[in-house]
Each structure stands twice: as structure tokens, then as C-alpha cells.
Design a protein around this motif. Structure first.
Motif, PDB file in Angstrom:
ATOM      1  N   GLU A 155       0.831  -1.193   0.000  1.00  0.00           N
ATOM      2  CA  GLU A 155       0.000   0.000   0.000  1.00  0.00           C
ATOM      3  C   GLU A 155       0.870   1.249   0.000  1.00  0.00           C
ATOM      4  OE1 GLU A 155      -3.950  -1.010   2.262  1.00  0.00           O
ATOM      5  OE2 GLU A 155      -2.290  -1.481   3.614  1.00  0.00           O
ATOM      6  N   THR A 187      -4.272   0.978  -1.952  1.00  0.00           N
ATOM      7  CA  THR A 187      -3.927  -0.434  -1.805  1.00  0.00           C
ATOM      8  C   THR A 187      -3.695  -0.987  -3.204  1.00  0.00           C
ATOM      9  OG1 THR A 187      -5.342  -0.584   0.164  1.00  0.00           O
ATOM     10  CG2 THR A 187      -4.684  -2.652  -0.878  1.00  0.00           C
ATOM     11  N   LEU A 246       1.604  -5.576   2.573  1.00  0.00           N
ATOM     12  CA  LEU A 246       0.360  -6.328   2.708  1.00  0.00           C
ATOM     13  C   LEU A 246       0.676  -7.760   3.112  1.00  0.00           C
ATOM     14  CD1 LEU A 246      -1.715  -5.258  -0.451  1.00  0.00           C
ATOM     15  CD2 LEU A 246      -2.406  -4.931   1.941  1.00  0.00           C
ATOM     16  N   ILE A 289      -7.603  -1.568   7.134  1.00  0.00           N
ATOM     17  CA  ILE A 289      -6.228  -1.835   6.722  1.00  0.00           C
ATOM     18  C   ILE A 289      -5.700  -3.012   7.543  1.00  0.00           C
ATOM     19  CG2 ILE A 289      -3.927  -0.893   6.417  1.00  0.00           C
ATOM     20  CD1 ILE A 289      -6.096   0.460   4.716  1.00  0.00           C
TER      21      ILE A 289
END
Length: 278
Positions: free
Chosen positions: A64, A95, A122, A170
């Protein structure tokens, strides 16, 4: 238990994009990464030649990107159809997921451009998720005063006291704060004990447990449940960043961050073949 400074990193001057002058702390030779943070750049210049080239279209996969502006304007445009301009106090959280091509170009030809870009990893299970874009205007970012009611704490992501930031859903449960303290002011902040945490000073000077941080210095903090911040006589403006570590392999090169060498090679292959963007 209060967090203490493990290491102090001086941001180093370098360039990225089309010759944009930046100051890099995380992602530098001194601190290549700090799980789950991959990069932290400060862009600050009054000279158009330092930023006018911007960041033309380029790909990302597997992490991200966060852009937060203090002064000036930047236009975002991506292959998912998102487009917008962020200015002073605004934030965008992109993202990249399975793949996106985007650009970030200055919306000015003179004056100061000042902001930050942060890269956050991520987890493996989300690296191939659909891309997503969140853009939040400054007026929609909540603030809290510190204990003495003098300074301001802007909550961009996470929670401080009862105030919740606007960035949602998130995986790394980030805390992202812009803390501005008056001269000699103190502020105590709770941070989830398992989170990786750093403090970056972008103006003034700061004391943490008798260690002094100057502008364009980043402090990597030990584990603990809180942090005590004290501004010096010139005040202090800082970013506080914290997030849950992923504890997964990181295989990265250029614009792609994956978990295995095979996944990384596939990302480059997909980009060459025009199949990166689904």
C-alpha cells in the motif's frame, strides 16, 4: 512500559520518479525496511526543479502507498479509474493489491511542495486482492488536543482516546498521527504493545527519554505500551507511525513487494505482458 529509542536514522537526500528530490529514512541503506513499513520519504522544496517532474505512470503490486500533504498539491490518477487532487492536510491511501498503475504529479509550477509518502506491506493473503483507493480531505480528518490543550494531534488512521481516523479496513491496523507540540510541551500517547512504531520529526526538535531528535530524523522505538514526547523550545511537528508486523518473508524489487522469488518474477512478467492490471 514506555517505549525507548532503539536507533536514530538520519533521512538521506536522494531522488525518485522523474528526478524528484526526496529525503528517505525507511528504505535507505541505514534502515532498508521495518516490518511492515517499507519506505518513508519526505518531499520538501521551494524550487520547482526539485519536484516538477513528479512521479509519472508506474506499477505496483503487493503493498500500500500513503501520500500525506502539508503544502502544495499533487494529482493522483490510476488504472482503476481513480483520479483526484490532494492538497494541504489531505491524505490518500492506495492499496495496490494484485496490481495497479498510477501517477502522482504536482499541480503547481512554483512555490513549496511538502509532503510524505509511506509504503506499508500487505500480508500474503491480501497481496493479490483487488486494488482500492481512499482519498480523505483535510476537513474530514479529526483532531484531538493533547493533555495541556495547546498542541494538536491529527488522527489520520487508528484511534487516539475516543477519536478514530478516517482510513478504514487496513490489515496492519495502522496508527498514523500528525502531532504538533508547542515549545516545551509534553504529550503521552498509548500505542498497541505489539505494534512496530517509529517517530519522524519534520519540524523543530523532540526529546524522548533524554534522547534528542532533530528535523529529518527518525527514531525506531522499542516495544512498549506508551511513548512520552517532549518538544524543545522551538516546538516539534512529528509523524507517529505504528502498525502490526506481518512476520512474513519480504521479496522486493522496484515497484513490487512479494513473499517469494517466483511471485516477484511473475509480477515483472505480468507487467511486461500487460496483464498486471486485472
Amino acid at each position: 512500559m514506555n517505549r525507548r529509542i532503539v536507533n536514530i536514522i538520519d533521512a538521506v537526500e536522494t531522488s525518485d520518479g522523474d528526478g524528484v528530490k526526496i529525503f528517505r529514512s525507511i528504505g535507505s541503506y541505514s534502515l532498508p525496511q521495518l516490518d511492515p513499513f517499507l519506505l518513508l520519504d519526505e518531499l520538501k522544496s521551494d524550487e520547482a526543479k526539485d519536484y516538477i517532474g513528479g512521479f509519472p505512470p508506474h506499477p505496483h503490486r503487493g503493498f500500500e502507498t500513503v501520500t500525506y500533504m502539508l503544502e502544495g498539491q499533487m494529482r493522483h490518477k490510476d488504472s482503476a479509474g481513480n483520479e483526484g487532487v490532494i492538497g494541504a492536510g489531505d491524505i490518500q491511501w492506495m492499496t495496490a493489491g494484485s496490481g495497479i498503475i498510477h501517477s502522482e504529479m504536482p499541480e503547481q509550477e512554483d512555490g513549496r511542495l511538502w509532503g510524505f509518502q509511506l509504503w506499508i506491506n500487505l500480508p500474503a493473503e491480501q497481496k493479490m486482492r483487488a486494488p482500492r483507493y481512499q482519498e480523505i480531505a483535510s476537513v474530514n480528518i479529526p483532531s484531538v488536543n493533547n493533555i495541556e490543550g495547546k498542541g494538536r494531534v491529527r488522527v489520520l488512521a487508528g484511534k487516539v482516546e475516543s477519536v478514530i481516523g478516517p482510513v478504514k479496513d487496513i490489515a496492519t491496523q495502522p496508527l498514523l498521527l500528525d502531532v504538533r507540540l508547542k515549545q516545551n510541551e509534553k504529550y503521552s500517547l498509548s500505542i498497541p504493545s505489539e505494534h512496530t512504531a517509529v517517530v519522524y520529526v519534520y519540524k523543530g526538535s523532540l526529546i524522548i527519554n533524554n534522547d534528542v531528535l532533530m528535523a529529518q530524523q527518525l527514531a525506531y522505538l522499542s516495544l512498549g505500551e506508551s511513548i512520552e514526547l517532549s518538544a524543545k523550545c522551538d516546538g516539534a511537528s512529528i509523524l507517529v507511525l505504528a502498525a502490526a508486523p506481518l512476520n512474513e518473508p519480504v521479496i522486493r524489487r522496484g515497484p513490487f513487494v512479494m513473499n517469494t522469488q517466483e511471485e516477484l518474477q511473475r509480477a515483472f512478467s505480468d507487467y511486461r505482458e500487460g496483464t498486471l492490471v486485472k
